[in-house]
Each structure stands twice: as C-alpha cells, then as structure tokens.
Design a protein around this motif. Structure first.
Motif, PDB file in Angstrom:
ATOM      1  N   CYS A  33      -7.132   1.394  11.304  1.00 58.99           N
ATOM      2  CA  CYS A  33      -6.448   0.363  10.546  1.00 58.99           C
ATOM      3  C   CYS A  33      -7.344  -0.758   9.866  1.00 58.99           C
ATOM      4  CB  CYS A  33      -5.168  -0.011  11.121  1.00 58.99           C
ATOM      5  SG  CYS A  33      -3.932   1.205  11.383  1.00 58.99           S
ATOM      6  N   TYR A  44       2.571  -1.998   8.441  1.00 59.93           N
ATOM      7  CA  TYR A  44       3.540  -0.898   8.590  1.00 59.93           C
ATOM      8  C   TYR A  44       4.815  -0.854   8.704  1.00 59.93           C
ATOM      9  CZ  TYR A  44      -1.274   0.748   8.757  1.00 59.93           C
ATOM     10  OH  TYR A  44      -2.758   1.169   8.628  1.00 59.93           O
ATOM     11  N   THR A  46       8.051   2.030   9.586  1.00 60.98           N
ATOM     12  CA  THR A  46       8.301   3.231   9.583  1.00 60.98           C
ATOM     13  C   THR A  46       9.729   3.790   9.777  1.00 60.98           C
ATOM     14  OG1 THR A  46       6.360   3.478  11.266  1.00 60.98           O
ATOM     15  CG2 THR A  46       7.988   5.303  11.656  1.00 60.98           C
ATOM     16  N   ARG A  73      -3.198  10.435   6.172  1.00 62.79           N
ATOM     17  CA  ARG A  73      -2.985   9.202   5.350  1.00 62.79           C
ATOM     18  C   ARG A  73      -2.983   9.667   3.879  1.00 62.79           C
ATOM     19  NH1 ARG A  73      -4.697   4.097   8.322  1.00 62.79           N
ATOM     20  NH2 ARG A  73      -5.057   4.706  10.400  1.00 62.79           N
ATOM     21  N   TYR A  84       0.823   5.559   2.314  1.00 60.20           N
ATOM     22  CA  TYR A  84       1.788   6.060   3.480  1.00 60.20           C
ATOM     23  C   TYR A  84       0.882   6.959   4.416  1.00 60.20           C
ATOM     24  CZ  TYR A  84       1.923  10.585   1.215  1.00 60.20           C
ATOM     25  OH  TYR A  84       1.746  11.899   0.446  1.00 60.20           O
ATOM     26  N   THR A  95       5.487   6.536   7.491  1.00 59.96           N
ATOM     27  CA  THR A  95       5.253   5.357   7.591  1.00 59.96           C
ATOM     28  C   THR A  95       4.463   4.736   6.328  1.00 59.96           C
ATOM     29  OG1 THR A  95       4.803   5.586  10.060  1.00 59.96           O
ATOM     30  CG2 THR A  95       3.814   3.942   9.066  1.00 59.96           C
ATOM     31  N   ARG A  97       2.586   1.506   4.015  1.00 63.69           N
ATOM     32  CA  ARG A  97       1.753   0.310   4.067  1.00 63.69           C
ATOM     33  C   ARG A  97       2.633  -0.690   3.545  1.00 63.69           C
ATOM     34  NH1 ARG A  97      -3.465   0.712   5.491  1.00 63.69           N
ATOM     35  NH2 ARG A  97      -3.511  -1.452   5.076  1.00 63.69           N
TER      36      ARG A  97
END
Length: 137
Positions: A33, A44, A46, A73, A84, A95, A97
């Motif tokens: 990350c 993030y 989720t 990703r 995402y 998930t 960003r």
C-alpha cells in the motif's frame, strides 16, 4: 434507502456506486500500500460486493498478500488512478480507495492495519485501533 457511496478515477472513465455502508474502513501501512499510494499508507473502505456497480473498463494487476492469497487491484488505463481491490479468497467483498470517493469526507477510518510497517513520519490518528498485521478473522 441510504445515499449510495459513489466515486471513481480522476478522469471519470471508471465509476462505481455502492449501496450500503462499509463494514470495515482502515489505513493500511503495508509495503504494498505504501508503494501503490506513494505515501506511508493506503486508505480503504470495504463493502459487501452485492451492493456494488462498476462502469468503465478497469485494468487489473494481481499481487500476493502475506496470507498467500491474491489481491487484485483495479486501476484506470487512461489516468492510471487505482480505484478498487478485490480478493480471491474473499469474493463477496469489494474495497475502494477512500480518495476515489466523490465525497471523501464520508470516509471514517476504524483502524490501522500493518502498523508494524509504518514510518515515524506517517502520522495517523492516535485514537485508532492499531493491528501489527491484519486483524484476526
């Protein structure tokens, strides 16, 4: 019905709309990350995959997490912005960003993951729960 979470990439080619609230929101300080964000962490939110609609064609790249499972990703092939993540071992979650949200102020982090890999210069809210790695299942 609650207001959906909407967002996308910088140029607008990738868009999403998500019904429902995130069930986990975090800052992640793992090296993956850090590298992807160009900063000390990624942020993030989720959600359940069932409430997600994505328009546009994202490019994808996979990496293997500490668990040995693939995380994919999704990023925009035009502007390059990461939007995402999905996880092979957890196909029912999606998930995003936090910075990709149309209203980033809606993001409410709950925890810091991989705090053991954080840098002293990356100052995060000290009141957040910190996990050395990923939180237990």
């Amino acid at each position: 019905m609650d207001k959906p979470y909407t967002g996308g990439c910088a140029c607008g080619a990738i868009r999403y709309s998500i019904a429902g609230e995130p069930f986990f929101s975090n800052h992640c300080q793992c090296r993956d990350c850090q590298r992807e964000s160009g900063s000390g962490h990624g942020s993030y939110a989720t959600f359940a995959r069932a409430g997600v609609t994505v328009t546009g064609e994202a490019k994808h790249w996979d990496m293997v997490g500490d668990s040995g499972n693939a995380k994919t990703r999704g990023f925009c092939p035009l502007c390059g912005v990461a939007v995402y993540m999905t996880f092979a071992a957890m196909p029912d979650i999606f998930t995003i960003r936090a910075a990709s949200l149309d209203e980033p102020a809606r993001y409410r982090p709950q925890a810091v993951t991989y705090a053991a890999r954080g840098h002293g210069w990356d100052h995060l809210d000290p009141s957040l729960v910190k996990f050395e790695g990923m939180p237990p299942g």
